[in-house]
Write an enzyme that holds these catalytic residues in place. Structure first.
Site, short mmCIF file in Angstrom:
data_model
loop_
_atom_site.label_atom_id
_atom_site.label_comp_id
_atom_site.label_asym_id
_atom_site.label_seq_id
_atom_site.Cartn_x
_atom_site.Cartn_y
_atom_site.Cartn_z
N GLU A 200 -10.75 4.80 11.26
CA GLU A 200 -10.86 5.40 12.58
C GLU A 200 -11.10 4.31 13.63
O GLU A 200 -11.46 3.18 13.30
CB GLU A 200 -12.04 6.38 12.58
N HIS B 176 -5.00 5.41 13.86
CA HIS B 176 -5.70 4.97 12.65
C HIS B 176 -4.74 4.77 11.48
O HIS B 176 -3.77 5.50 11.32
CB HIS B 176 -6.87 5.89 12.27
N ASP C 45 -6.59 6.77 0.59
CA ASP C 45 -7.81 7.46 1.00
C ASP C 45 -7.99 8.80 0.29
O ASP C 45 -7.08 9.29 -0.40
CB ASP C 45 -7.85 7.65 2.53
N ASP D 100 -4.37 8.85 16.81
CA ASP D 100 -5.18 7.87 17.54
C ASP D 100 -4.93 6.44 17.06
O ASP D 100 -5.65 5.52 17.42
CB ASP D 100 -6.67 8.21 17.41
C1 GLP Z 1 -4.52 11.33 7.74
C2 GLP Z 1 -4.38 10.30 6.65
C3 GLP Z 1 -3.52 9.16 7.09
C4 GLP Z 1 -2.21 9.68 7.66
C5 GLP Z 1 -2.49 10.59 8.82
C6 GLP Z 1 -1.23 11.15 9.47
O1 GLP Z 1 -5.40 10.90 8.72
N1 GLP Z 1 -5.65 9.79 6.23
O2 GLP Z 1 -3.28 8.30 5.99
O3 GLP Z 1 -1.40 8.60 8.05
O4 GLP Z 1 -3.29 11.66 8.35
O5 GLP Z 1 -0.85 12.34 8.86
P1 GLP Z 1 0.55 13.03 9.11
O6 GLP Z 1 1.55 12.22 8.37
O7 GLP Z 1 0.41 14.41 8.54
O8 GLP Z 1 0.80 13.02 10.58
#
Ligand code: GLP
Length: 264
Positions: free
Chosen positions: A148, A143, A72, A141
């Site tokens: 989402e 995702h 992403d 959440d």
């Molecule tokens: C963002 C990214 C996800 C990732 C998530 C969790 O939403 N788009 O790909 O898994 O953050 O981030 P973190 O690893 O900092 O908790």
């Protein structure tokens, strides 16, 4: 689905990096075709990337025949912005390994024609041979990538409007200012991730415990898009102890028994 549980995020990350290295080497031993990997950003994969970098620097692993696609990117954030996923990936992985620049793919959140960009990304994944392994994280959440809640479990690469919750969680990367977090992102779809031969999801810390409970024990639902992994024949969730804090004791015992029986 398997759930691998390690005492700490460090142990879980080292386990994951070695799994990735083993898969890259196993394919190289039997084929000249490149290993195609999906990669993620966020704080969670940083220790896994550090271990992969260590292996490359020690001469134990090479990314010369690896093609990567990131999952992403924010829409409208300049590539050179320190919080763009382009910047993140170069800082935490690409600048320190031997992957060829032409083999690195990250969605262009500044593309003039967003739809064409997303369609071209899906096409490029197919042309590369499809994913051998997809490494992902999970949002609080549930995702996966930026899929989402209410994303179709059949979704493909597209633009997504971020939830208020996700923007609030990610504000920590933007001086704590919710208003600085982009409102939209480009993301591979749930089905894009699940098209991979193997999917490995990392989840660390108690903030992920509810997402892991919903994804592992809950129904398959567009409300927790990681739950789509339940339909995958080769899905693994790698957790530290805190992230499995909401699982039932019996689920925990079963996953531990599988680890022991299968020597994982
Ligand atoms: C963002 C990214 C996800 C990732 C998530 C969790 O939403 N788009 O790909 O898994 O953050 O981030 P973190 O690893 O900092 O908790």
């Amino acid at each position: 689905m398997k759930v691998i549980i390690r005492n700490s995020s460090k142990e879980a990350s080292v386990w994951t990096a070695h799994l990735i290295a083993d898969r890259i080497k196993a394919k190289a031993a039997v084929s000249d075709k490149p290993f195609v990997i999906g990669l993620c950003t966020g704080s969670t994969p940083i220790e896994t990337y550090a271990e992969l970098i260590r292996m490359v620097k020690a001469g134990e692993l090479s990314f010369k025949n690896v093609i990567s696609f990131n999952m992403d990117e924010y829409v409208g954030l300049p590539v050179e912005h320190p919080e763009s996923y382009h910047s993140f990936m170069h800082k935490y992985l690409f600048d320190q390994i031997d992957e060829k620049p032409e083999n690195i793919h990250i969605l262009d959140g500044n593309a003039k024609d967003i739809e064409a960009e997303c369609a071209a990304y899906e096409k490029a994944i197919v042309e590369a041979g499809g994913f051998d392994l997809f490494l992902g994280g999970v949002g609080e959440d549930g995702h996966i990538a930026f899929n989402e809640p209410f994303s179709s479990l059949e979704s493909r690469t597209r633009v997504i409007t971020l939830t208020q919750d996700t923007r609030e969680v990610n504000a920590r990367f933007f001086d704590g200012d919710f208003n600085k977090v982009p409102k939209q992102a480009l993301t591979v779809g749930v089905a894009t991730v699940l098209s991979s031969k193997e999917v490995v999801i990392l989840a660390f810390g108690s903030k992920k415990a509810r997402a892991i409970r919903d994804a592992v024990e809950g129904p398959m639902s567009h409300y927790c898009t990681l739950s789509g992994l339940q339909a995958h024949p080769n899905g693994v969730v790698v957790c530290d102890e805190a992230a499995i804090g909401e699982l039932k004791v019996n689920s925990y015992r079963y996953f531990k028994a599988v680890e022991e029986a299968e020597n994982l």
